[in-house]
Design a protein around this motif. Structure first.
Motif, PDB file in Angstrom:
ATOM      1  N   ASP A 160      -0.001  11.604   5.725  1.00 13.39           N
ATOM      2  CA  ASP A 160      -0.619  10.597   4.809  1.00 13.39           C
ATOM      3  C   ASP A 160      -0.044   9.224   4.615  1.00 13.39           C
ATOM      4  OD1 ASP A 160      -2.232  12.850   4.081  1.00 13.39           O
ATOM      5  OD2 ASP A 160      -0.680  13.796   2.652  1.00 13.39           O
ATOM      6  N   ARG A 184      -1.177   6.621   1.905  1.00 16.24           N
ATOM      7  CA  ARG A 184      -0.384   6.201   0.836  1.00 16.24           C
ATOM      8  C   ARG A 184      -0.109   4.542   0.709  1.00 16.24           C
ATOM      9  NH1 ARG A 184       2.897  10.184   3.087  1.00 16.24           N
ATOM     10  NH2 ARG A 184       4.446   8.697   3.751  1.00 16.24           N
ATOM     11  N   GLN A 209      -0.743   1.903  -2.083  1.00 16.42           N
ATOM     12  CA  GLN A 209       0.218   1.030  -2.704  1.00 16.42           C
ATOM     13  C   GLN A 209      -0.067  -0.227  -2.553  1.00 16.42           C
ATOM     14  OE1 GLN A 209       3.842   0.974  -0.149  1.00 16.42           O
ATOM     15  NE2 GLN A 209       4.692  -0.105  -1.270  1.00 16.42           N
TER      16      GLN A 209
END
Length: 92
Positions: A78, A82, A86
């Motif tokens: 992932d 992610r 972010q």
């Protein structure tokens, strides 16, 4: 409908990555066959440096293959999701 478009875009990206790898592999084989042929045609003495190009380029080709066929090998499953999340949160 939107889910189908997302799946299509992912599939299209994947095919483009695979095509890029196969082009890279083809150029690697063709150039190295040419270099070996030129080296062989110059006589029986084979220079040690003539193996440096396929060795170093082969390492790069291996890295390319890993990024295409085992994308989770280095960054995890992932990681991309992610990172996108972010950056999206950072830019709010």
């Amino acid at each position: 409908m939107m889910e189908n478009n997302i799946q299509y875009q992912r599939a299209k990206k994947r095919v483009k990555e695979m095509k890029g790898f196969y082009i890279h592999l083809t150029v690697f084989v063709m150039v190295n066959l040419l270099l070996f042929g030129l080296n062989f045609s110059k006589g029986s003495e084979i220079a040690y440096w003539s193996f440096l190009t396929p060795l170093l380029w082969g390492i790069g080709l291996l890295a390319h293959a890993l990024s295409v066929f085992l994308p989770n090998f280095i960054f995890g499953k992932d990681w991309e999701r992610r990172k996108i999340k972010q950056f999206m949160e950072k830019n709010r």
